[in-house]
Design an enzyme around this catalytic site. Structure first.
Site: not given
Ligand SMILES: CC1=C(O)/C(=C\N=C(/C)C(=O)O)C(COP(=O)(O)O)=CN1
Length: 456
Positions: A71, A123-124, A214, A257, A381, A448
């Site tokens: 843990y 970004f969203t 970011d 990513k 988008r 979305f």
């Molecule tokens: C640049 C950027 C992103 O592209 C992002 C998440 N992007 C998604 C889910 C996408 O489909 O692009 C996020 C959010 O990360 P998360 O989906 O919570 O692991 C933050 N910054």
């Protein structure tokens, strides 16, 4: 010039199926014309997102067997911390379950009611967490980024005049930090140059305003710097990544990513005091400060993924595959965002469906039409993703009304890209037949993901 292939071979495969056009029509209606609401089993080639969808390497899978599921004090956390310190140079690491976990914490910590957060395009989730913390996002990206046809090589650059004007107008004390994304998702996966980032650093230092980075797709941004920025042709990707990070004070990362894992994220900070505060918040929302919502095995896979993400041949193959699809579509005369992005090819829905007003949701409509044609899943988008103005309640109407074909890392072959291009071409040829959509159900946040639509 000899051909060049991926620097890996496939060791495991996951069968995919192609359902009939009738079944796809049923499926998209069932999903309210929202590709997020389709079932994975009804999708043939899944280009919804590159988030969490990449293939792990055999080394990463081996790392999954080395999960120290203690843990507190998991050995895997220290491996992750070392990897972040080594490759990104940040001093302190707060693990989170994914990117928005880190965005939540940093926003709550640094933003107070009435603050302004300038950034290179929105970004969203980032923008929403800034708003939930009482801030207002202000776009300071160069104007070229909002023009899909403009071929500026570094569309994610900051317009320094816009930024300085904002600081002068609002006062530095109401600007908690400048948010800089490397490879701007909503602009079409576009990079910032190191030259511009250095100027942003100089400007923010003048006002003692921190930069929060970011870094979700930082390796892809580094690749474009190596390709396009004079003086970097022979600099290793990992050194460019390290230099980018060194110009910022902290970072949030969705590790789903570039870092090649299916779940994971972190907040990295150089400031000791801010780190302590973040560590105290993470135990409230994510988990103990040595796992932050990830299992030990996930942290091990992530530490290995970070190492792989900056490897020259990997990033060349990754971005190369996106460029391959983009070039094919350009040759077919399909309007896409230029220059071709780092993680996806963005269809210009406004130009493909000029007979649809933005209120008829062109990008949402095009994504649904593409799925029916071939089982290829893409993501809207455009105006749906842009949400509503949090003061007026009106739709935000973005310049960019796009459909994103997002390529997962190390998953699909060139043959899949050819199938995708042919499907886009078929839909493009038939574009006059496409009629618009309207909202049927609209949730409060990040609409979305869960909205449902119907034919007008
Ligand atoms: C640049 C950027 C992103 O592209 C992002 C998440 N992007 C998604 C889910 C996408 O489909 O692009 C996020 C959010 O990360 P998360 O989906 O919570 O692991 C933050 N910054």
């Amino acid at each position: 010039k000899r051909s060049w292939a991926e620097p890996y071979k496939i060791k495991m495969v996951e069968p995919v199926r192609m359902i009939s056009r009738e079944e796809r029509q049923e499926a998209i209606e069932e999903a309210g014309y929202n590709t997020f609401l389709l079932r994975s089993r009804d999708v043939y080639i899944d280009l919804l997102t590159d988030s969490g969808t990449s293939a792990m390497s055999d080394r990463q899978w081996a790392g999954m067997m080395l999960g120290d599921e203690a843990y507190a004090g998991s050995e895997n956390f220290y491996h992750l911390e070392e990897a972040i310190q080594k490759f990104y140079g940040y001093k302190h690491v707060v693990p989170t379950h994914q990117g928005r976990g880190a965005e939540h914490i940093i926003s709550q910590l640094m933003i107070k009611e009435g603050d302004f957060v300038p950034g290179n395009m929105y970004f969203t989730t980032t923008k929403l967490h800034q708003e939930l913390a009482g801030g207002t996002f202000v776009d300071v990206i160069i104007d070229e980024a909002h023009d899909p046809e403009n071929e500026h090589p570094f569309k994610a650059n900051v317009d320094l005049e816009k930024l300085e004007r904002l600081i002068e107008e609002k006062g530095a004390d109401r600007i908690p930090y400048v948010s800089i994304a490397t490879s701007v998702n909503m602009a079409g996966g576009q990079p910032i140059s190191l030259g511009n980032l250095k100027k942003v650093r100089e400007l923010t230092d003048k006002y003692d305003i921190p930069i929060i980075h970011d870094m979700t797709r930082v390796a892809e941004n580094a690749y474009f710097i190596k390709q396009r920025e004079p003086g970097y042709e022979d600099v290793p990707i990992k050194d460019i990544v390290h230099e980018i990070c060194s110009l910022t004070d902290g970072a949030t990362m969705s590790a789903k990513k570039d870092a090649l894992v299916n779940i994971g994220g972190f907040l990295a900070l150089n400031d000791e005091e801010l780190f302590k505060l973040a560590q105290n918040m993470v135990v409230v929302y994510e988990g103990l400060h040595t796992y932050g919502g990830m299992a030990g095995r996930d942290m091990e896979a992530l530490a290995i993924g970070i190492t792989e993400s900056v490897e020259e041949n990997h990033i060349r193959a990754r971005v190369g595959q996106v460029q391959y699809l983009g070039e094919k579509l350009l040759d077919m005369g399909v309007p896409i965002v230029k220059p071709i992005g780092s993680h996806g090819v963005f269809l210009n829905a406004r130009k493909i469906l000029p007979h649809l007003s933005q209120d008829e949701l062109p990008a949402q409509t095009l994504a649904a039409a593409l799925y029916v044609d071939s089982g290829v899943r893409s993501m809207e988008r455009g105006v749906v993703s842009a949400g509503r103005n949090h003061e007026t309640g009106e739709h935000n109407y973005p310049e960019l009304e796009l459909v994103r074909l997002t390529i997962p890392r190390r998953v699909y072959t060139q043959a899949h890209m050819d199938v995708v291009a042919e499907s886009v071409e078929a839909v493009y040829k038939n574009r006059e037949e496409i009629t618009g959509l309207e909202f049927d159900y609209e949730p409060e946040y990040l609409r979305f993901f869960q909205s449902r639509f119907k034919k007008r």
